[in-house]
Scaffold this motif. Structure first.
Motif: not given
Ligand SMILES: Nc1ncnc2c1ncn2[C@@H]1O[C@H](COP(=O)(O)OP(=O)(O)O)[C@@H](O)[C@H]1O
Ligand SMILES: [Mg+2]
Length: 253
Positions: A162-168, A195-198
């Motif tokens: 349900s939550l995806i962390l995208f690192d660059e 989404i948490l996006l870096v």
């Protein structure tokens, strides 16, 4: 959905994060931006329990993640991609994606025949979505960086988090590949994901984000919708180093 509360992380004398707090709302794309070394990847490592914070808490749907081990985060429905690709080079694309599936449902994973059978349909569905269906039996060394990035995304979403962390996710990609990442992020949001996006590509961040949190030296310096952030003097000065051209750039995007 995700409550970051007063997180401090110290590496020796260096405070990588200092009293950092912000909240990510369900079904939004929330970007975390800041210069190199600001602490963005460190926060991902705190959320995924690779790094233990010196202070603070992380609540996911009101439950503290700090009670979990790193390999248990996925069971809660949280996955990530890595700033430096971390695919298994000795596995083909299909097996790489499968690893994101089986580890979620069975720790003894690769020997579970039933589970592998069940995974088949999901992997086809996801690889269709990410347009890598014709690459399933290639090995990472045979593929372009743009495709490898999508394979990593496939591995991160195959367990239906349900939550995806995208690192660059757009680092190192050309304009065409970056716009594909933009579509993928929007598609995931339309499917109800959070989404948490870096990301360093400001044009992408400004287009895709519902909310942006800006950090510098581990501290929050601004927070708001893209149009607010692009007008924020402190962000322009501290994050982008100021200057008329920089202001023009960030506002035009
Ligand atoms: N494992 C570690 N040990 C020591 N220092 C670290 C470690 N990881 C990150 N740092 C330091 O913490 C700061 C934040 O790093 P990082 O979170 O990778 O920044 P960002 O992802 O925003 O570029 C940097 O000064 C970095 O050198
Ligand atoms: Mg980083």
């Amino acid at each position: 959905m995700l409550n970051i509360k007063d997180i401090t992380v110290k590496f020796g004398g260096l405070k990588a994060l200092e009293n950092l707090s912000f909240t990510i709302q369900k079904n939004t794309i929330h970007s975390l931006i800041g210069p190199n070394g600001a602490g963005k990847t460190t926060l991902f490592n705190v959320i995924t329990r690779i790094i233990k914070p010196n202070k603070g808490n992380i609540l996911f749907n009101n439950e503290s993640l700090l009670n979990l081990k790193s390999n248990e985060i996925i069971y809660k429905g949280i996955t990530r991609t890595f700033q430096n690709l971390q695919l298994f080079n000795y596995m083909n694309v299909y097996e790489n994606i499968l690893s994101g599936y089986v580890h979620t449902f069975n720790k003894n994973s690769f020997n579970d025949k039933k589970l592998k059978l069940k995974a088949y349909d999901v992997i086809l569905e996801i690889s269709e979505l990410l347009q890598i269906k014709n690459r399933l039996f290639s090995y990472p060394y045979q593929l372009s960086y743009g495709i490898l990035k999508r394979v990593e995304i496939a591995r991160a979403i195959v367990s239906k988090p349900s939550l995806i962390l995208f690192d660059e996710p757009a680092a190192g990609l050309n304009n065409q590949e970056t716009s594909e990442i933009l579509s993928i992020l929007n598609l995931l949001k339309s499917k109800g994901k959070t989404i948490l996006l870096v990301e360093h590509d400001m044009s992408l961040v400004m287009k895709v984000s519902d909310e942006i949190t800006v950090i510098n030296f581990g501290k929050k310096i601004a927070e708001g919708a893209p149009n607010e952030i692009s007008l924020n003097e402190e962000v322009i000065n501290v994050y982008l180093g100021g200057g008329k051209n920089v202001k023009k750039n960030i506002r035009n995007k």
